[in-house]
Scaffold this active site. Structure first.
Site, short mmCIF file in Angstrom:
data_model
loop_
_atom_site.label_atom_id
_atom_site.label_comp_id
_atom_site.label_asym_id
_atom_site.label_seq_id
_atom_site.Cartn_x
_atom_site.Cartn_y
_atom_site.Cartn_z
CD GLU A 84 59.30 -11.85 9.77
OE1 GLU A 84 58.87 -10.68 9.20
OE2 GLU A 84 58.29 -12.68 9.88
N GLY A 104 60.86 -7.57 9.27
CA GLY A 104 60.86 -8.32 7.90
C GLY A 104 62.52 -8.41 7.74
CD GLU A 110 57.88 -7.81 13.05
OE1 GLU A 110 58.11 -8.27 14.00
OE2 GLU A 110 58.24 -8.10 11.82
CD GLU A 115 55.77 24.87 37.50
OE1 GLU A 115 56.74 24.89 36.96
OE2 GLU A 115 54.60 24.68 36.80
CB ALA A 159 56.82 -4.39 6.55
#
Ligand code: NAD
Length: 733
Positions: free
Chosen positions: A122, A119, A144, A408, A69
């Site tokens: 789908e 989608g 989704e 560090e 989508a």
């Protein structure tokens, strides 16, 4: 024949219409509002045009079949003030059109020649036959859930009817994607053929008498694995409900609504089932959680991934050679992501042995890809060959950028900066991967501080998607732009922040750990503290995460901060407890001893903690009214403490873009994704309500909950962060 904007149709001599899905002007197909408008007409054409005997739907794009989508369109179109009926109608468009294709009476096959997600998949599930190319780049899945939604184009109904409820629920609740052969094994697609011959294979199926009826439209259809009233099927829902609750703590309505849609849907015929799906889908789309997650995890991510905060005036650069100094855990990880992005890498350490060890780590990660079929041997050799392990600083010459990942330590970093800069051409950038040392201070060692910048990677580098770019006082625009070009090239999501102790992510994340320590000091049980932490939606509780980060690191940072701040230093909550643990040899997960003992699996709480932090507080029993209130209070404290710190960062100018603040929090330190991030949490709560609650917490627990004046001013004017946002200041600068 009718023509379409998004589909090109070519009917062959056998009457098979090859429909090439090809959204104009886009690199990838998505289900835009234009596509949604054309889908019903396409279905009608297949059904009614007599010259069409069958159809093959494929992609006209090399990039993939369809990515799903268009969430930008969807979030705005379906929710923006729509009535429920309008929202249902909009949601139904896709389901109605796909159902029309499925029932058109002619055989329709999907020739999947690229990734098909959401989608996109789908659409293929509504076809009667699915054939995919044997290409490792192809992924098939319904992801989704990752943006607070679930499949709303028939996926919740067709997938369980195809592969059973249990397998379908797993695929949908995890949002997992399948490679073609796995998808075939799972029963999601019918056939895998050589890449490039998908359309041919789909046509062959039609010509061989392919049936124009979906299995669930056949009279004798039986739900695989049984429905909810079948002795085996019922287990899926009993266990499934419990699992969803365990995994989400009720924070994600999408997961629960997905389960409801499947449970109700598989008991009725498919047409009614699809309507049930659309109702739950719309209900989910309207939740604040889905709105928040779509905005942060999809829309903002897309914008930042395209360089939304990049200064516009600087010409685009393309780093081809980058040196990494320090081939330890971080440096080796950085070398790997660079190699994967096609960047020539010089990997430097103090000894050849240490540099080789770093390269061996790169090799190990590449081997994993090779064994999964994601790399050919040839590509593997080329990528590994692009990394040179050395001790020779001369090889830095010609680098576009240097990333320093040595110990560090200010002095070591200063020395490395000087030695590297001596080899760098004008305009090349020097970046430090420091996790705690302010960039402005480190830049003092540089002869050109305008080209000095912080490039903060997260561990493990190959998995963590965020990179926090930190600006020193003198960092120039060109350095920001070039660093962003680099971060985008290695496919990470960048956020750009200003210098501050702990920058943005470590500073705010540490408040989550500190609030957990405060609770421990107050006498709450450690198991309760961590459980409540998980209930907020954070990936783990504050004590567990403290163990992961390392207690000795907390201890060292506290010592360094005390030195740096002198009189102004205020010890953090629980500093005494941490000090005693570290002095007793408990460094956290890294040496198997922290708040937990890691010798056995699963880890168990360290018994000695009861002496250092005796449990004196208890949640009231269930018969007493206060129990839930107490849990809620602890949850609120953990989330608000972090959100207040984020607001302080905003007031101090460490961050100025809500998208970066939200996504940086979720990707950087796992801030509860259901909220959409701390800024969205404040906005959605409402500034006035947020301030009121924080004030109450400050009165009860102390100034650490005191909100910055900025929030009070915004609350008084009824403003929100996203409402005020008019583009990043950094980009505009
Ligand atoms: P590490 O100890 O695994 O690796 C450091 C490497 O630097 C070692 O291989 C060491 O031999 C090398 N080195 C030291 N001095 C050098 C010099 N003068 N020239 C060349 N190489 C030198 O440490 P790490 O965990 O990879 O951390 C490196 C840096 O990244 C630190 O600044 C750290 O704060 C930062 N960082 C670490 C994490 C983390 O989770 N570990 C996350 C973000 C940032």
């Amino acid at each position: 024949m009718k023509t379409f904007e998004n589909f090109k149709i070519d009917v062959d001599a056998d009457g098979i219409a090859v429909i090439a899905f090809d959204v104009p002007g886009r690199s990838m197909n998505t289900l835009t509002s234009g596509v949604m408008a054309e889908l019903p007409e396409l279905a009608e054409l297949i059904k009614t045009d007599e010259s069409i005997k069958g159809a093959v739907i494929t992609s006209g794009k090399a990039s993939g079949f369809c990515a799903g989508a268009d969430l930008g369109d969807m979030a705005g179109g379906m929710v923006g003030g729509a009535s429920l009926q309008d929202a249902f109608d909009a949601g139904w468009k896709m389901n109605g059109a796909l159902r029309a294709i499925e029932t058109c009476g002619k055989p329709v096959a999907a020739a999947i020649n690229g990734l098909a997600l959401g989608g996109g998949l789908e659409l293929t599930l509504a076809c009667h036959y699915r054939v995919a190319g044997d290409n490792p780049k192809i992924q098939l899945g319904l992801p989704e859930i990752k943006v607070g939604l679930f499949p709303g184009g028939g996926g919740t109904q067709r997938l369980p009817r195809l592969i059973g409820v249990q397998a379908a629920m797993m695929a949908m609740t995890e949002g997992k994607s399948f490679r073609p052969n796995d998808a075939k094994g799972a029963g999601i697609i019918h056939e895998v053929v050589a890449a490039g011959s998908e359309v041919e294979a789909a046509k062959a199926w039609i010509k061989g008498g392919g049936k124009a009826v979906a299995p669930w439209d056949d009279k004798g259809f039986k739900q695989p694995g049984g429905g909810p009233y079948h002795p085996a099927g019922i287990q899926n829902f009993l266990v499934g409900n419990a699992m969803i609750k365990k995994q989400t703590y009720g924070n994600y309505p999408a997961a629960l609504n997905l389960m409801k849609a499947v449970y109700e849907g598989i008991q009725v015929p498919i047409d009614a089932a699809l309507r049930i799906e659309t109702r739950y889908f719309i209900k989910t789309l309207m939740t604040p959680q889905a709105q928040a997650m779509i905005r942060s995890l999809f829309l903002s991510k897309q914008e930042l991934d395209k360089g939304a905060v990049r200064p516009a005036g600087v010409p685009k650069s393309d780093p081809k050679k980058v040196t990494v100094i320090g081939a330890g855990m971080m440096g080796a990880g950085i070398a790997y992501v660079q190699a994967m992005a096609g960047i020539e890498t010089i990997l430097i350490d103090q000894t050849q042995e240490a540099a080789d060890k770093g390269k061996a780590h790169v090799e190990e990660l590449l081997k994993k890809r090779l064994s999964r079929g994601q790399l050919t041997q040839e590509k593997f050799d080329a990528l590994l060959g692009s990394v040179t392990a050395t001790t020779d600083y001369d090889l830095i010459k010609g680098s576009d950028l240097v990333v320093e990942a040595v110990f560090e330590n200010r002095e070591i970093k200063a020395d490395v900066t000087k030695r590297a800069e001596a080899q760098l051409a004008e305009g090349a950038i020097f970046g430090s991967n420091t996790s705690t040392l302010p960039i402005t201070g480190l830049a003092e060692a540089s002869v050109r501080p305008e080209d000095f910048i912080g490039i903060h990677f997260f561990s493990p580098v190959d998995k963590m998607m965020l990179v926090e770019i930190i600006l020193g006082e003198k960092t120039g625009e060109a350095a920001i732009a070039k660093t962003l070009d680099y971060v985008l090239k290695i496919k990470k999501t960048p956020i750009v922040v200003n210098d501050s102790r702990g920058f943005y992510t470590s500073r705010c994340f540490s408040t989550f750990l500190m609030e957990g320590m405060a609770m421990l000091e107050e006498g709450w049980a450690p198991a309760l503290i961590d459980n409540v932490g998980r209930m907020t939606g954070m990936p783990r509780g504050p004590l567990e995460m403290h163990d992961d980060v390392a207690l000795d690191l907390s201890y060292k940072i506290a010592k360094q901060t005390a030195l740096d701040l002198g009189d102004k230093y205020v010890p953090a909550e629980g500093a005494d407890i941490v000090a005693k643990m570290v002095e007793g040899g408990r460094f956290g997960r890294k040496n198997g001893m922290g708040f937990y003992d890691y010798a056995s699996k699963p880890k168990t709480l360290w018994a000695g903690l009861a002496e250092l932090a005796p449990v004196t507080k208890h949640i009231d029993g269930p018969e007493e009214p206060g129990a839930f209130g107490q849990i809620d209070e602890l949850k609120t404290r953990l989330l608000y403490r972090q959100a207040v710190e984020v607001a302080r960062c905003w007031e101090e100018g460490v961050i100025d873009d809500p998208r970066e603040a939200d996504l940086g929090a979720i990707l950087g330190w796992g801030f509860a994704p259901w909220t959409g991030g701390p800024i969205t949490l404040i906005d959605q709560t409402g500034l006035a309500k947020f301030v009121e609650t924080a004030d109450r917490l400050a009165a009860t627990y102390g100034d650490r909950f005191k909100v910055p004046q900025l929030l009070r001013d915004m609350a008084a004017k009824g403003e929100t962060f996203y409402g005020n946002f008019a583009g990043s200041q950094k980009a505009a600068a």
